[in-house]
Scaffold this motif. Structure first.
Motif, PDB file in Angstrom:
ATOM      1  N   ASP A 402       1.017  -1.319   0.259  1.00  0.00           N
ATOM      2  CA  ASP A 402      -0.081  -0.289  -0.136  1.00  0.00           C
ATOM      3  C   ASP A 402       0.783   1.014  -0.065  1.00  0.00           C
ATOM      4  O   ASP A 402       0.299   2.509  -0.255  1.00  0.00           O
ATOM      5  CB  ASP A 402      -0.864   0.122   0.935  1.00  0.00           C
ATOM      6  N   TYR A 408       0.296  -6.689   2.080  1.00  0.00           N
ATOM      7  CA  TYR A 408      -1.148  -7.806   2.170  1.00  0.00           C
ATOM      8  C   TYR A 408      -1.293  -8.437   1.159  1.00  0.00           C
ATOM      9  O   TYR A 408      -0.465  -9.232  -0.086  1.00  0.00           O
ATOM     10  CB  TYR A 408      -2.794  -6.411   1.299  1.00  0.00           C
ATOM     11  N   LYS A 419      -2.722  -8.980   5.751  1.00  0.00           N
ATOM     12  CA  LYS A 419      -2.186  -7.961   6.331  1.00  0.00           C
ATOM     13  C   LYS A 419      -0.889  -7.635   6.983  1.00  0.00           C
ATOM     14  O   LYS A 419      -1.338  -8.371   7.826  1.00  0.00           O
ATOM     15  CB  LYS A 419      -3.036  -6.279   6.106  1.00  0.00           C
ATOM     16  N   ILE A 442      -3.556  -4.127  -5.807  1.00  0.00           N
ATOM     17  CA  ILE A 442      -3.597  -3.181  -4.954  1.00  0.00           C
ATOM     18  C   ILE A 442      -3.561  -1.839  -6.076  1.00  0.00           C
ATOM     19  O   ILE A 442      -2.284  -1.592  -6.831  1.00  0.00           O
ATOM     20  CB  ILE A 442      -2.318  -2.329  -4.029  1.00  0.00           C
ATOM     21  N   GLY A 445       0.334  -0.974  -6.848  1.00  0.00           N
ATOM     22  CA  GLY A 445       0.473  -2.145  -5.503  1.00  0.00           C
ATOM     23  C   GLY A 445       2.363  -2.756  -6.219  1.00  0.00           C
ATOM     24  O   GLY A 445       2.958  -2.875  -4.841  1.00  0.00           O
ATOM     25  N   GLY A 452      -3.068   2.559  -3.308  1.00  0.00           N
ATOM     26  CA  GLY A 452      -3.450   2.503  -1.349  1.00  0.00           C
ATOM     27  C   GLY A 452      -4.764   3.193  -1.104  1.00  0.00           C
ATOM     28  O   GLY A 452      -5.235   2.547   0.364  1.00  0.00           O
ATOM     29  N   LYS A 453      -5.214   2.667  -1.804  1.00  0.00           N
ATOM     30  CA  LYS A 453      -7.114   3.290  -1.449  1.00  0.00           C
ATOM     31  C   LYS A 453      -8.255   1.356  -1.266  1.00  0.00           C
ATOM     32  O   LYS A 453      -8.345   1.586  -0.101  1.00  0.00           O
ATOM     33  CB  LYS A 453      -7.600   4.745  -2.369  1.00  0.00           C
ATOM     34  N   LEU A 455      -8.508  -2.677  -2.482  1.00  0.00           N
ATOM     35  CA  LEU A 455      -7.711  -3.762  -2.694  1.00  0.00           C
ATOM     36  C   LEU A 455      -8.997  -4.750  -3.549  1.00  0.00           C
ATOM     37  O   LEU A 455      -9.612  -4.405  -3.408  1.00  0.00           O
ATOM     38  CB  LEU A 455      -6.858  -4.336  -1.544  1.00  0.00           C
ATOM     39  N   ILE A 482      -8.752  -0.225   2.246  1.00  0.00           N
ATOM     40  CA  ILE A 482      -7.815  -0.674   3.188  1.00  0.00           C
ATOM     41  C   ILE A 482      -6.848   0.866   3.255  1.00  0.00           C
ATOM     42  O   ILE A 482      -5.684   1.092   3.269  1.00  0.00           O
ATOM     43  CB  ILE A 482      -6.582  -1.083   2.076  1.00  0.00           C
ATOM     44  N   SER A 483      -8.002   1.628   3.111  1.00  0.00           N
ATOM     45  CA  SER A 483      -7.296   3.295   3.342  1.00  0.00           C
ATOM     46  C   SER A 483      -7.271   3.313   5.198  1.00  0.00           C
ATOM     47  O   SER A 483      -6.011   4.134   5.780  1.00  0.00           O
ATOM     48  CB  SER A 483      -8.466   4.350   3.501  1.00  0.00           C
TER      49      SER A 483
END
Ligand code: RUQ
Ligand code: CUA
Length: 663
Positions: A402, A408, A419, A442, A445, A452-453, A455, A482-483
């Motif tokens: 991320d 992840y 994670k 991601i 990723g 990074g927001k 997945l 995944i924030s």
């Protein structure tokens, strides 16, 4: 023999049974209450991201909008497509040519978006094909397959098409080791250890037009090469590959290739290899592989059979490659955004090893080796190890990052995403998936700069998730937020084919380059018709060329006579429209290929061989205007030797006197 066999087999049985044993409970209410609003993209609004998803055995690539999960397009790459005519039209047939002839299907697993300085640049999308080893480049201006190159000395092109951080190279590692193409391959299968070899190919990419070229191949001991990722930052100049079957088994691999405690991650210093090639090193080998390119201005693909490759036998160049032991049949091989950590995911391992690039370099300098494998130095496991993620789950497959120090990993057997922290290797969170994820993605990723927001997990099994559709159920994608500290499941939706890897990028990066029309004045197709008055039908022996135009809402010409049995008819259709989103289609009764869908300003050709005399209607297949249903015509086919003259017309209607209207 028996001693090794039984424990391994019972472990495998345990593993297989666990697939159902670990199904998460309460799948139905797994999403948070605000999930709907997080994925809701109101009508008329665009999605935030493009998501390019591999089609696996469908041979296609699909494009989804994220977060809505709306399917935007399916792009034929290694498959013929009856919708567009890809692989059926004369212009696109060469795209699917190979050294084995026309191959209309492929097994498409991995995708990589082109990068500049380790970040997605929105120019091209690369796609691999396993079965008849090939790599495709898709032009993201047009969402069309622009180039396909076949890979010689390869079988099951799986660790592909991963790229270097400036898209200098696309790599292709062979899954199956096989005898080399210039060797007599007619050898007993049980001579694997002697005759079967592996290769890793480096395909260079022209930075201006994206043109691919087989630059060189590394010759390696026989085993299976599975996945890879390039280094970045400190590790740029290196490539990492996971390898399994270091046992060199050639039968019952589920047992015989699971015997050793560890297989390997192969570390390749590609900059070094490049230097050797530039210095004229390596053996030239005569091979045969197709290189197919779509010309943007002629809208026509050509296929060239290439005949040479340069091979560096790594035995003779020992400072190019090193092996790092990695527990239990590693699958995913992933490099974190800083380029410092390399994660190997052993399918049968109960831990995840994380290797450190600095330590690998130190170990090489200090020669901390544990013997060699087929002449390749094996770095001591502990010397390369950053640390192990302990008890993360069962059956780790793939890892993405991320950009905030977290990794992840998908777990196929325990059906979850875990994670964990790259820093202390502690598990932070775990979330079930429904069920058994393969890859995850991601956006960005696997680059220096993940988005990074979100997945997305790509699940292999969807029993009880959707309405039954017979014996076959769709694979699915599951979107997570995944924030925050904890992962939140937002949505799931079925996907096309069997997705493996995927890529995604902010929508603006891709859409700003999007082609809306092809300029008709720039169309250099050999059979273009530049305007309706130029439309014509030309006979040359038993070849009939129909230069036909399409514009709302008619073809020109739309009446054709004088075609005879024994003729090969080529319909060259030019769409004269210069408006966005106005394709016209073309279908003629009895055609045994597909329709053509011709974009504004494009020319496409359908070959048609009539087999019975009579009247053949043709029509537009794409609802293009209010009078779309009027966009039609007739072609008359007469017997061989008939004296009906060749004629064509538009708008010359017969006299009204014998019409029903006057009676
Ligand atoms: S693979 S589901 Cu073909 Cu990339 Cu791991
Ligand atoms: Cu053109 Cu319908």
């Amino acid at each position: 023999m028996k001693k090794i066999f039984l424990p391994v087999l019972s472990f495998i049985v345990f593993v297989l049974l666990s697939i159902t044993g670990c199904k998460p409970k309460n799948a139905g209410d797994a999403t948070g209450s605000d999930a709907a609003s997080r994925v809701y993209v109101p009508p008329g609004k665009y999605d935030e991201l493009y998501n390019f998803v591999s089609g696996g055995f469908s041979g296609q690539v699909s494009v989804y909008g994220i977060p809505s999960g709306r399917l935007l397009r399916v792009m034929p790459v290694f498959s013929v497509d009856p919708e567009s005519g890809y692989g059926f039209s004369e212009e696109t047939k060469p795209m699917l040519n190979t050294s084995h002839g026309q191959v209309p299907w492929g097994d498409q697993h991995h995708l990589e978006l082109s990068q500049t300085n380790g970040e997605i640049d929105g120019r091209w999308l690369f796609a691999n094909e396993n079965n008849t080893p090939r790599i495709a480049r898709i032009d993201l201006k047009t969402f069309r397959t622009a180039e396909i190159i076949e890979i010689p000395n390869s079988a099951g092109n799986h660790s592909s098409p991963f790229i270097t951080e400036n898209t200098e190279y696309v790599v292709a590692g062979t899954r199956f080791s096989v005898p080399m193409d210039d060797q007599n391959g007619d050898v007993p299968i049980d001579t694997y250890k002697k005759n079967f070899k592996g290769t890793i190919s480096f395909i260079s990419v022209d930075q201006k037009d994206g043109d691919m070229k087989l630059a060189f191949q590394l010759l390696l001991p026989g085993m299976d090469f599975d996945l890879s990722h390039s280094g970045k930052g400190p590790s740029s100049g290196w490539f990492f590959f996971s390898c399994y079957n270091s046992e060199q088994a050639h039968t019952l691999l589920e047992v015989n290739a699971s015997k050793r405690d560890k297989d390997y991650i192969l570390a390749v210093n590609w900059k070094k290899a490049e230097e050797y090639i530039k210095a004229g090193k390596g053996r030239k080998q005569t091979v045969k592989y197709a290189h197919n390119v779509l010309n943007e201005s002629t809208h026509t693909a050509t296929s060239t059979m290439e005949t040479q490759t340069t091979i560096l036998d790594v035995k003779d160049f020992p400072d190019i490659v090193y092996m790092i032991p990695c527990p239990k049949s590693p699958h995913g091989c992933d490099v974190d955004p800083t380029g410092q950590y390399i994660v190997g995911s052993g399918k049968l391992a109960a831990l995840i090893p994380v290797f450190s690039f600095d330590k690998i370099q130190k170990a090489i300098a200090a020669k901390e080796f544990d013997g060699d494998y087929g002449g390749i130095p094996v770095i001591k496991y502990e010397a390369a190890l950053h640390g192990e993620v302990k008890k993360p789950g069962l059956g780790p497959l793939h890892t993405e990052f991320d950009g905030k120090g977290n990794a992840y990993t998908t777990f196929f057997i325990s059906s979850e995403i875990v994670k964990w922290s790259l820093n202390d290797l502690k598990v932070i969170d775990r979330h079930p998936t429904y069920y058994s994820p393969g890859h995850l993605m991601i956006p960005g990723g696997d680059t220096k700069n993940p988005y990074g927001k979100y997945l997305i997990a790509y699940n292999k099994i969807t029993k009880d998730r959707y309405l039954p559709t017979g014996p076959e159920l769709a694979q699915s994608a599951q979107l997570f937020d995944i924030s925050g500290e904890k992962m939140k499941l937002l949505a799931d939706y079925p996907s096309i084919g069997e997705p493996h890897y995927a890529q995604a990028a902010p929508a603006s990066l891709i859409s700003k380059n999007s082609t809306k029309i092809f300029k008709i004045e720039e169309n250099q197709n050999a059979f273009v018709t530049m305007g309706e008055p130029k439309s014509k039908v030309v006979r040359n022996g038993n070849r009939v060329d129909v230069y036909m135009t399409m514009i709302r809402s008619h073809f020109s010409p739309d009446n054709i006579e004088g075609v005879k049995l024994g003729d090969d008819v080529y319909f060259h259709l030019t769409n004269l429209e210069q408006d966005w989103d106005v394709p016209h289609g073309f279908a003629v009764k009895g055609a045994n290929t597909s329709e053509l869908l011709v974009m504004p300003g494009d020319t496409q050709t359908l070959k048609w061989v009539p087999e019975v005399a009579g009247i053949y209607p043709f029509y537009c297949t794409d609802f293009c205007s209010a009078l779309h249903q009027e966009m039609q015509g007739y072609l008359r086919v007469s017997p061989k030797g008939s004296n009906v003259p060749l004629s064509f017309s538009l708008g010359k209607n017969s006299d009204a006197t014998d019409s029903l209207l006057t009676k």
